[in-house]
Design an enzyme around this catalytic site. Sequence first.
Site, PDB file in Angstrom:
ATOM      1  N   TYR A 249       0.938  -1.702  -0.572  1.00 54.02           N
ATOM      2  CA  TYR A 249      -0.070  -0.256  -0.127  1.00 54.02           C
ATOM      3  C   TYR A 249       0.628   1.059  -0.123  1.00 54.02           C
ATOM      4  CZ  TYR A 249      -3.145   4.150   1.710  1.00 54.02           C
ATOM      5  OH  TYR A 249      -3.586   4.919   2.136  1.00 54.02           O
TER       6      TYR A 249
HETATM    7  O1  LIG Z   1      -1.924   7.010   7.675  1.00 60.00           O
HETATM    8  C1  LIG Z   1      -2.374   6.476   6.455  1.00 60.00           C
HETATM    9  O2  LIG Z   1      -2.157   6.751   6.046  1.00 60.00           O
HETATM   10  C2  LIG Z   1      -2.829   4.334   7.127  1.00 60.00           C
HETATM   11  O3  LIG Z   1      -3.902   4.602   8.642  1.00 60.00           O
HETATM   12  C3  LIG Z   1      -4.815   3.663   8.601  1.00 60.00           C
HETATM   13  O4  LIG Z   1      -3.580   2.836   8.630  1.00 60.00           O
HETATM   14  P1  LIG Z   1      -2.902   2.530  10.214  1.00 60.00           P
HETATM   15  O5  LIG Z   1      -2.513   3.665  11.060  1.00 60.00           O
HETATM   16  O6  LIG Z   1      -1.871   1.029   9.915  1.00 60.00           O
HETATM   17  O7  LIG Z   1      -4.847   2.024  10.717  1.00 60.00           O
HETATM   18  P2  LIG Z   1      -5.359   1.178  11.525  1.00 60.00           P
HETATM   19  O8  LIG Z   1      -5.869   0.476  10.449  1.00 60.00           O
HETATM   20  O9  LIG Z   1      -6.790   1.282  11.759  1.00 60.00           O
HETATM   21  O10 LIG Z   1      -4.289   0.601  12.223  1.00 60.00           O
HETATM   22  C4  LIG Z   1      -4.394   1.634  13.703  1.00 60.00           C
HETATM   23  C5  LIG Z   1      -3.352   1.163  14.801  1.00 60.00           C
HETATM   24  O11 LIG Z   1      -3.953  -0.170  15.187  1.00 60.00           O
HETATM   25  C6  LIG Z   1      -3.193  -0.680  14.935  1.00 60.00           C
HETATM   26  N1  LIG Z   1      -4.035  -1.788  14.767  1.00 60.00           N
HETATM   27  C7  LIG Z   1      -4.540  -2.617  14.144  1.00 60.00           C
HETATM   28  C8  LIG Z   1      -5.676  -3.619  14.215  1.00 60.00           C
HETATM   29  C9  LIG Z   1      -5.786  -4.402  14.802  1.00 60.00           C
HETATM   30  O12 LIG Z   1      -6.417  -6.072  14.653  1.00 60.00           O
HETATM   31  N2  LIG Z   1      -5.091  -4.893  15.843  1.00 60.00           N
HETATM   32  C10 LIG Z   1      -4.027  -3.429  15.928  1.00 60.00           C
HETATM   33  O13 LIG Z   1      -3.522  -3.245  16.949  1.00 60.00           O
HETATM   34  C11 LIG Z   1      -2.316  -0.878  14.054  1.00 60.00           C
HETATM   35  O14 LIG Z   1      -1.066  -1.523  14.376  1.00 60.00           O
HETATM   36  C12 LIG Z   1      -2.177   0.730  14.154  1.00 60.00           C
HETATM   37  O15 LIG Z   1      -1.588   0.782  15.107  1.00 60.00           O
HETATM   38  C13 LIG Z   1      -5.630   3.740   7.136  1.00 60.00           C
HETATM   39  O16 LIG Z   1      -6.164   2.172   7.125  1.00 60.00           O
HETATM   40  C14 LIG Z   1      -4.526   3.258   5.657  1.00 60.00           C
HETATM   41  O17 LIG Z   1      -5.673   2.974   4.545  1.00 60.00           O
HETATM   42  C15 LIG Z   1      -4.174   4.613   5.585  1.00 60.00           C
HETATM   43  O18 LIG Z   1      -4.943   5.866   5.005  1.00 60.00           O
END
Ligand SMILES: O=C(O)[C@H]1O[C@H](OP(=O)(O)OP(=O)(O)OC[C@H]2O[C@@H](n3ccc(=O)[nH]c3=O)[C@H](O)[C@@H]2O)[C@H](O)[C@@H](O)[C@H]1O
Length: 437
Positions: A249
């Site tokens: 991504y």
């Molecule tokens: O800034 C971005 O550019 C991206 O932001 C977002 O990605 P992320 O920051 O990864 O959001 P998100 O999945 O909500 O996980 C949030 C937190 O929960 C943790 N997380 C996640 C899943 C889980 O099961 N457990 C967990 O601890 C995980 O480790 C993380 O620390 C958008 O989805 C992406 O499309 C893109 O726009």
Amino acid sequence: MSKQMSHLDNVPSTPGKFKTEKPHFVHNRLRWHSSLAKLTFWSFIFLGLILIFFFRSPSSNPLQQDPSRRSLRTYNWGGPAWEKRVRSSARIRSRNGISVLVTGAAGFVGTHVSAALKRRGDGVLGLDNFNDYYDPSLKRARQALLERSGVFIVEGDINDSALLRKLFEVVAFTHVMHLAAQAGVRYAMENPSSYVHSNIAGLVSLLEVCKSANPQPAIVWASSSSVYGLNTKVPFSERDRTDQPASLYAATKKAGEEIAHTYNHIYGLSLTGLRFFTVYGPWGRPDMAYFFFTRDILKGKSIPIFEAANHGTVARDFTYIDDIVKGCLAALDTAEKSTGSGGKKKGPAQLRVYNLGNTSPVPVSGLVSILERLLKVNAKRDIMKLPRNGDVQFTHANISLAQRELGYKPSTDLQTGLKKFVRWYLSYYSGGEKAAS
Ligand SMILES: O=C(O)[C@H]1O[C@H](OP(=O)(O)OP(=O)(O)OC[C@H]2O[C@@H](n3ccc(=O)[nH]c3=O)[C@H](O)[C@@H]2O)[C@H](O)[C@@H](O)[C@H]1O
């Protein structure tokens, strides 16, 4: 012929040279021709059989098998009534207003940006392929919301150049807000080609049409905080390295930034990339942690909370949707015109990249604590090692550039933003069958 042959046969020669070799050569050539014809014939038969088998077998139809191509299904567009709706939706209704094509308008950020533009009198036309990466009924509900405020969403894919060209024929858009993308960091391991399809091929398809449009629009588009990848220098500044993406991504978003550079350089397109930092809020994406944590806490299901090695904290610079919308509108308002026309560059054009974050990272465990208080339910926490599937340990935006040049100033902390999200969530899913989805 036979005369000539016999004549040739009679020519005195080096022993064996003509008499033995010439007829042999001719004979071989004939044999070779006939085998070649046979080989060609059977190859065609064989190829034909393969093609028949390939297209008749439902399981091997590439359009059905490859989910990245699901958006290639045919959409109905065109005709006088359709064009009228397009024109009316894109009509500017305020002085100094702009007319914006918003791609991904049925998405989370797309819906909010479209509504905000419409509210201030800009012309807005949406475009969305309504794919099923997450529950399409949520996208339909957002569409209904926009429709009520006078925004029409055309159903179609950004890879459909004919549709894009048609839209520019009908409306001379001054701006494009390009938000259509395959989002999600972890899903890239499951369906890599959908990222290439939307975030790379789709972007190029859109830029190709924009560069040929006359006048060319200015383009603002969604990049991502994930481009910082394994960068450890905090807070992340636009000048930091972005050459170590941790997920496909992130790699496609980084590729998008390079593609933007190319189209700016060759065709004079005005391009602004916005690096969004984990955007959340009402009408959000169900694939994101804050959203499905809420759902699962309410259902009494355990939630996986990631932690880094040695119990290291995983944190995100969660950014509230209203702050992101202000950043998007400011980027549109400060975008200079593209300088090219009809596919030809006339002079240098604007090329920008900004962080749109909140500048205050919160650990994921902190996010869960806030949700517990708001929902008045204790979460069943399942602490897990941060999987090696694209997640980075933390994000933290330096927003001074956006502050200086866009007047961007986020004002919603996570507690306040989640309160608004939870209120929306409870009211949206209060109907029985929606709550189950
Ligand atoms: O800034 C971005 O550019 C991206 O932001 C977002 O990605 P992320 O920051 O990864 O959001 P998100 O999945 O909500 O996980 C949030 C937190 O929960 C943790 N997380 C996640 C899943 C889980 O099961 N457990 C967990 O601890 C995980 O480790 C993380 O620390 C958008 O989805 C992406 O499309 C893109 O726009």
